[in-house]
Design a protein around this motif. Structure first.
Motif, PDB file in Angstrom:
ATOM      1  N   ALA A  24      24.378  43.671  59.516  1.00  0.00           N
ATOM      2  CA  ALA A  24      24.189  43.575  58.051  1.00  0.00           C
ATOM      3  C   ALA A  24      24.593  42.392  57.172  1.00  0.00           C
ATOM      4  O   ALA A  24      25.326  41.433  57.946  1.00  0.00           O
ATOM      5  N   ALA A  25      24.795  42.234  56.186  1.00  0.00           N
ATOM      6  CA  ALA A  25      25.400  41.166  55.657  1.00  0.00           C
ATOM      7  C   ALA A  25      25.432  41.418  53.966  1.00  0.00           C
ATOM      8  O   ALA A  25      25.413  42.448  53.585  1.00  0.00           O
ATOM      9  N   ALA A  26      26.038  40.332  53.079  1.00  0.00           N
ATOM     10  CA  ALA A  26      26.854  40.881  52.003  1.00  0.00           C
ATOM     11  C   ALA A  26      27.292  40.104  50.820  1.00  0.00           C
ATOM     12  O   ALA A  26      28.140  39.364  50.951  1.00  0.00           O
ATOM     13  N   PRO A  27      26.963  40.233  49.528  1.00  0.00           N
ATOM     14  CA  PRO A  27      27.693  39.795  48.291  1.00  0.00           C
ATOM     15  C   PRO A  27      28.875  41.021  48.111  1.00  0.00           C
ATOM     16  O   PRO A  27      28.773  42.103  48.740  1.00  0.00           O
ATOM     17  N   LYS A  28      29.432  40.922  46.641  1.00  0.00           N
ATOM     18  CA  LYS A  28      30.485  41.763  46.322  1.00  0.00           C
ATOM     19  C   LYS A  28      30.585  42.114  45.248  1.00  0.00           C
ATOM     20  O   LYS A  28      30.412  41.180  44.222  1.00  0.00           O
ATOM     21  N   SER A  29      31.056  43.378  44.682  1.00  0.00           N
ATOM     22  CA  SER A  29      31.113  43.525  43.313  1.00  0.00           C
ATOM     23  C   SER A  29      32.109  44.745  43.419  1.00  0.00           C
ATOM     24  O   SER A  29      31.662  45.671  44.224  1.00  0.00           O
ATOM     25  N   ALA A  30      33.246  44.798  42.655  1.00  0.00           N
ATOM     26  CA  ALA A  30      33.848  46.373  42.373  1.00  0.00           C
ATOM     27  C   ALA A  30      33.763  46.617  40.888  1.00  0.00           C
ATOM     28  O   ALA A  30      34.010  45.732  40.126  1.00  0.00           O
ATOM     29  N   THR A  31      33.336  47.879  40.527  1.00  0.00           N
ATOM     30  CA  THR A  31      33.011  48.221  39.324  1.00  0.00           C
ATOM     31  C   THR A  31      33.509  49.554  39.235  1.00  0.00           C
ATOM     32  O   THR A  31      33.669  50.411  40.010  1.00  0.00           O
ATOM     33  N   THR A  32      34.088  49.701  37.829  1.00  0.00           N
ATOM     34  CA  THR A  32      34.421  51.271  37.499  1.00  0.00           C
ATOM     35  C   THR A  32      33.326  52.018  37.135  1.00  0.00           C
ATOM     36  O   THR A  32      32.491  51.600  36.502  1.00  0.00           O
ATOM     37  N   LYS A  33      33.394  53.242  37.799  1.00  0.00           N
ATOM     38  CA  LYS A  33      32.169  54.140  37.613  1.00  0.00           C
ATOM     39  C   LYS A  33      32.867  55.007  36.411  1.00  0.00           C
ATOM     40  O   LYS A  33      33.828  55.632  36.218  1.00  0.00           O
ATOM     41  N   PRO A  34      31.694  55.120  35.461  1.00  0.00           N
ATOM     42  CA  PRO A  34      32.277  55.939  34.184  1.00  0.00           C
ATOM     43  C   PRO A  34      32.197  57.587  34.763  1.00  0.00           C
ATOM     44  O   PRO A  34      31.679  57.786  35.798  1.00  0.00           O
ATOM     45  N   GLY A  90      22.315  46.556  51.717  1.00  0.00           N
ATOM     46  CA  GLY A  90      23.709  46.832  52.192  1.00  0.00           C
ATOM     47  C   GLY A  90      24.277  48.110  51.988  1.00  0.00           C
ATOM     48  O   GLY A  90      23.395  49.117  51.948  1.00  0.00           O
ATOM     49  N   MET A  91      25.627  48.055  51.980  1.00  0.00           N
ATOM     50  CA  MET A  91      26.325  49.408  51.663  1.00  0.00           C
ATOM     51  C   MET A  91      27.030  49.488  50.578  1.00  0.00           C
ATOM     52  O   MET A  91      27.546  48.299  49.995  1.00  0.00           O
ATOM     53  N   ARG A  92      27.214  50.701  49.919  1.00  0.00           N
ATOM     54  CA  ARG A  92      28.248  50.915  48.760  1.00  0.00           C
ATOM     55  C   ARG A  92      29.042  51.838  48.977  1.00  0.00           C
ATOM     56  O   ARG A  92      28.622  52.997  49.603  1.00  0.00           O
ATOM     57  N   ILE A  93      30.375  51.572  49.079  1.00  0.00           N
ATOM     58  CA  ILE A  93      31.384  52.720  49.113  1.00  0.00           C
ATOM     59  C   ILE A  93      31.971  52.770  47.820  1.00  0.00           C
ATOM     60  O   ILE A  93      32.162  52.254  46.822  1.00  0.00           O
ATOM     61  N   HIS A  94      32.337  54.327  47.814  1.00  0.00           N
ATOM     62  CA  HIS A  94      32.844  55.018  46.378  1.00  0.00           C
ATOM     63  C   HIS A  94      34.275  55.236  46.627  1.00  0.00           C
ATOM     64  O   HIS A  94      34.483  55.885  47.597  1.00  0.00           O
ATOM     65  N   PHE A  95      35.185  54.805  45.972  1.00  0.00           N
ATOM     66  CA  PHE A  95      36.688  55.159  46.205  1.00  0.00           C
ATOM     67  C   PHE A  95      37.457  55.550  45.004  1.00  0.00           C
ATOM     68  O   PHE A  95      37.165  55.024  43.771  1.00  0.00           O
ATOM     69  N   LEU A 138      31.162  63.106  41.388  1.00  0.00           N
ATOM     70  CA  LEU A 138      32.460  62.145  42.026  1.00  0.00           C
ATOM     71  C   LEU A 138      33.487  62.428  41.020  1.00  0.00           C
ATOM     72  O   LEU A 138      33.239  62.601  39.721  1.00  0.00           O
ATOM     73  N   PRO A 139      34.804  62.100  41.374  1.00  0.00           N
ATOM     74  CA  PRO A 139      35.830  61.968  40.363  1.00  0.00           C
ATOM     75  C   PRO A 139      35.532  60.863  39.316  1.00  0.00           C
ATOM     76  O   PRO A 139      34.983  60.051  39.497  1.00  0.00           O
ATOM     77  N   ALA A 140      36.111  61.312  38.138  1.00  0.00           N
ATOM     78  CA  ALA A 140      35.843  60.360  36.988  1.00  0.00           C
ATOM     79  C   ALA A 140      36.564  58.892  37.200  1.00  0.00           C
ATOM     80  O   ALA A 140      36.131  57.895  36.487  1.00  0.00           O
ATOM     81  N   ASP A 141      37.408  58.944  37.817  1.00  0.00           N
ATOM     82  CA  ASP A 141      38.060  57.680  38.204  1.00  0.00           C
ATOM     83  C   ASP A 141      37.519  56.771  39.480  1.00  0.00           C
ATOM     84  O   ASP A 141      38.054  56.060  39.706  1.00  0.00           O
ATOM     85  N   THR A 142      36.535  57.131  39.837  1.00  0.00           N
ATOM     86  CA  THR A 142      35.635  56.564  41.033  1.00  0.00           C
ATOM     87  C   THR A 142      35.318  55.360  40.703  1.00  0.00           C
ATOM     88  O   THR A 142      34.800  54.906  39.698  1.00  0.00           O
ATOM     89  N   LYS A 143      35.642  54.232  41.665  1.00  0.00           N
ATOM     90  CA  LYS A 143      35.039  53.040  41.542  1.00  0.00           C
ATOM     91  C   LYS A 143      33.911  52.723  42.774  1.00  0.00           C
ATOM     92  O   LYS A 143      34.180  53.583  43.805  1.00  0.00           O
ATOM     93  N   HIS A 144      33.062  51.563  42.658  1.00  0.00           N
ATOM     94  CA  HIS A 144      32.333  51.511  43.822  1.00  0.00           C
ATOM     95  C   HIS A 144      32.430  50.017  44.257  1.00  0.00           C
ATOM     96  O   HIS A 144      32.833  49.180  43.156  1.00  0.00           O
ATOM     97  N   PHE A 145      32.121  49.688  45.336  1.00  0.00           N
ATOM     98  CA  PHE A 145      32.224  48.300  45.844  1.00  0.00           C
ATOM     99  C   PHE A 145      30.921  48.144  46.656  1.00  0.00           C
ATOM    100  O   PHE A 145      30.709  49.016  47.927  1.00  0.00           O
TER     101      PHE A 145
END
Length: 587
Positions: free
Chosen positions: A17-27, A345-350, A204-211
Motif C-alpha cells: 500500500a501507500a499513503a498521505p496523512k491526516s489526523a482529525t477529531t471525530k465529533p 489506503g487505511m483509516r485507523i480510529h483511536f 465509537l467513543p465521542a473522543d475518537t480521532k482518526h488517522f
C-alpha cells in the motif's frame, strides 16, 4: 503478509500500500445505525448487507446459538427468493420463496436441484414471522434453526463463510407451483458471515480521532502483480491511546485491482527522512525498511470495518509503540489494466479513553515462499504451517501474562484455497480449533470476531491448515506474492500483547532432497511425475506431512530477535474430534 528473511529463503510476506496523512477529531457519534440508502427494518439488527449493486435487495439478520432470524426488504411487488448454496450457484440450494397477494402472505421452504422451479420441501423448516408490502416493496421476516435436521433438503448454517443466494420477480406467481423465471438481472449471490458477532456498524467513543494512510495518486504499472509501499510517521500523541477500529478506504473504480493491504510496525529509531518514502516493496534493500516485519493490521478483498471488543485496543503513543508504520498495498491486475491512479489506503480510529487490555497481532502459517508446493490434480491437498510449542513458550514466558486471550482471527489464502482452519494442539492433544472456514471465498476475507474468547498458553502449538483444490488447474502452484501463487496464513488478534509477532514454517521435503540448495532440482523432478496417478498424489501428501520443517519466530523488535530451528513439527498424539450434536435427536 510476512516480511523477514529466513536463511536462503526471502520471506518478505505479502500485501502492499501507500499513503498521505491526516489526523482529525471525530465529533461525538450518535451513530446512524444503517446507511442512508437502506430501508428501515422492523427491529434493530447488528448485521445487514446490500445484496445487489442496484440497491433493490437488502438483508438484515441476527443469530444465537441455535436459530437465525432474517428480514428482507426487496424492491418488488412480486415474489422474493432467498437461500443458502454450497457454491454460490442457484442450485443445489436450500431456499425459501415468499410473496404477498391480496393481503395474504405466501411462504414456503423449498430446494433447488436444477434449472427449474424450486421444489417444495417435504418438511417446512423455515418459519414465517411476518410479511407485507410497503412503499419500498416487499418485506419478509422469517427464521429457522441453524440445523433443521433435514439432511436431504436443507443445509446446516455453520460458522465461516456462507454463500447466500437471492432472487426476485416483479410479478406474483399464479399459484404455488407456477413461478415465472426471475431472469438473469434479478438474481445473485453474496458471501456472508451469518454467525459473525462483529456489528456492521458500531458507535465509537465521542473522543475518537482518526488517522488516514492513503496512496497519493499512485500510478499503477500495467503489470500482473505490484506491491507498493509507503513509510508513514505516526502522529505524536500527548498520552497513550488505543486503536479501537480500522477500515479500508478504497477509491471507487479501483475495487478490481486492490487485493489486500497490511500495516507493519517498524522497530527502533528511524530518521524523519523516511516519512512518506515510497517504493516497490520487494525491491528495497535498506535494512531499516527490511526490519518492518511485525503485522499491525491487515485487510483483504471483501473485508468490512473491524471494531475491537470493548475490553481491548491496540496501543499507540507510548515509548514501546512504533513511531513509523509501513503500509503495503498489493495490486492484482491480471488484465494489465492501464491508466489506474489510486489513492486507496487505511483509516485507523483511536481514543484516549483506554480499554482494559493492550492488544496484539500474531502472524502464523506457511512462510511465503516458492517452496510451498501444491501439485495439480488434487481434489484436496493440505498445506500446513506450524507455530511451534517452543516459539510459543519463548514468547509467553517473556510476556506480562502467562496466556493469550484470542478474540478475533483473520485467515488468508488465494485462488485454489477452498477451506482453511486454525488448529490448536495443547501438549500433544488437539483441542477445538480457533476457527474453521470450509467454504473459503477469495473475494470475501473478513476479520472474524470469535463468539467466545479463547486462551492460548505455554504447551500450545498452532497449526494453520489450508485445503487446496488444484483439480482443473493443470499445473503446479507455488507459494509467492502473486494472486496466482498461494499463501496460507492466519492473523490472530489477542491480548495482552506479547513480544512475538511472527511464527511460521516451511517444509524441507527430506524424502526428496537433503539440502535446501537442491530446491530447484526438486521442483523440476516433481514436474515430471504423473499427477493423475492417485499413488503419486498420496505419496507426495504423505512425504510433505512427515517432512522436517523450518520452524521460525520473530519479535516485534525485528530480525535481531529471529529464532529458527529445523525439526519435525510438534506431534499431535490425539486429534480433535468434534462432539456429536444431540440437537436433532432431542427434537
Amino acid at each position: 503478509m510476512c516480511r523477514f528473511v529466513v536463511g536462503v529463503v526471502a520471506l518478505m510476506v505479502t500485501l502492499s500500500a501507500a499513503a498521505p496523512k491526516s489526523a482529525t477529531t471525530k465529533p461525538a457519534q450518535n451513530a446512524v445505525v444503517y446507511p442512508s440508502n437502506f430501508p428501515t427494518p422492523t427491529e434493530t439488527y447488528s448485521r445487514f448487507a446490500q445484496m445487489d449493486v442496484s440497491g433493490n435487495y437488502f438483508l438484515f439478520w441476527r443469530a444465537n446459538s441455535t436459530h437465525i432470524h432474517f428480514e428482507t426488504h426487496v424492491k418488488t411487488r412480486g415474489y422474493v427468493g432467498f437461500g443458502i448454496s454450497s457454491n454460490g450457484n442457484m442450485y443445489p440450494a436450500d431456499v425459501v420463496i415468499g410473496w404477498v397477494k391480496d393481503g395474504k402472505v405466501h411462504f414456503e421452504d423449498r430446494h433447488t436441484i436444477g434449472f427449474y422451479e424450486p421444489i417444495i420441501d417435504d418438511s417446512q423448516d423455515w418459519t414465517l414471522i411476518a410479511g407485507y408490502e410497503n412503499d419500498f416493496g416487499t418485506v419478509l421476516k422469517f427464521s429457522r434453526a441453524l440445523d433443521t435436521c433435514d439432511e436431504k433438503q436443507d443445509r446446516v448454517i455453520k460458522d465461516g463463510t456462507t454463500k447466500v443466494i437471492f432472487s426476485y420477480h416483479p410479478d406474483d406467481p399464479i399459484h404455488e407451483t407456477g413461478l415465472t423465471y426471475h431472469g438473469h438481472g434479478r438474481r445473485g449471490s453474496k458471501s456472508l458471515l451469518l454467525l459473525d458477532l462483529n456489528p456492521t456498524v458500531k458507535e465509537l467513543p465521542a473522543d475518537t480521532k482518526h488517522f488516514d494512510m492513503k496512496n497519493q495518486q499512485f500510478h499503477l504499472p500495467a503489470v500482473d502483480t505490484y506491491y507498493h509501499c509507503t513509510v508513514f510517521k505516526m502522529p505524536v500523541l500527548p498520552q497513550k491511546h488505543h486503536l479501537v477500529m480500522y477500515e479500508a478506504l478504497i477509491d471507487p473504480g479501483n475495487e478490481d485491482v486492490l487485493h489486500h493491504m497490511v500495516l507493519y510496525t517498524c522497530p527502533g529509531k528511524m530518521d524523519d527522512k523516511y516519512d512518506l518514502m515510497q517504493y516497490h516493496c520487494y525491491h528495497e534493500h535498506d535494512p531499516l525498511l527490511q526490519a518492518c516485519t511485525g503485522v499491525f493490521l491487515a485487510w483483504a478483498v471483501g473485508g468490512e470495518p473491524f471494531y475491537l471488543p470493548d475490553n481491548a485496543g491496540f496501543p499507540l503513543g507510548t515509548k514501546d509503540d512504533p513511531r513509523f508504520l509501513l503500509l503495503e498495498t498489493h495490486y492484482n491486475n491480471p488484465s494489465l489494466k492501464t491508466g489506474v491512479i489510486d489513492s486507496s489506503g487505511m483509516r485507523i480510529h483511536f481514543t484516549p479513553t483506554l480499554r482494559l487490555h493492550d492488544a496484539g497481532v500474531l502472524e502464523t502459517g506457511v512462510m511465503v515462499d516458492r517452496f510451498q508446493i501444491v501439485p495439480p490434480e488434487y481434489e484436496s491437498f493440505k498445506s500446513r504451517g506450524y507455530c511451534s510449542m517452543e516459539c510459543m513458550q519463548r514468547s509467553l514466558t517473556r510476556s506480562t501474562a502467562p496466556e493469550m486471550n484470542v478474540f478475533a482471527v483473520f485467515q488468508h489464502t488465494h485462488l485454489i484455497g477452498k477451506g482453511i482452519k486454525t488448529r490448536i494442539v495443547r501438549n500433544g492433544t488437539e483441542i477445538e480449533p480457533l476457527i474453521v472456514d470450509d467454504n473459503y471465498d477469495f473475494d470475501f476475507q473478513e476479520t472474524r470476531l470469535l463468539a467466545h474468547e479463547r486462551k492460548l498458553q505455554v504447551g500450545d502449538a498452532i497449526i494453520t491448515e489450508c485445503d487446496y483444490r488444484s483439480k482443473e488447474k493443470g499445473k503446479f502452484t507455488y507459494g509467492g506474492l502473486s494472486t496466482s501463487d498461494e499463501m496460507c496464513l492466519t492473523f490472530i488478534l489477542y491480548y495482552p500483547r506479547m513480544p512475538m509477532s511472527n511464527c511460521l514454517s516451511l517444509p524441507m521435503y527430506g524424502a526428496y532432497i537433503s539440502d535446501p540448495g537442491q530446491r530447484e532440482g526438486l521442483i523440476q523432478y516433481l514436474e515430471t511425475l504423473d499427477w493423475k496417478n492417485q499413488t503419486t498424489r498420496d505419496m507426495f501428501q504423505q512425504n510433505t506431512d512427515q517432512s522436517k520443517y523450518w520452524l521460525v519466530c520473530m519479535d516485534y523488535a525485528g530480525p535481531t530477535s529471529y529464532f529458527r530451528k529445523t525439526a519435525q513439527p510438534d506431534p499431535v498424539t490425539k486429534p480433535y474430534v468434534k462432539p456429536k450434536s444431540d440437537w436433532c435427536s432431542s427434537k
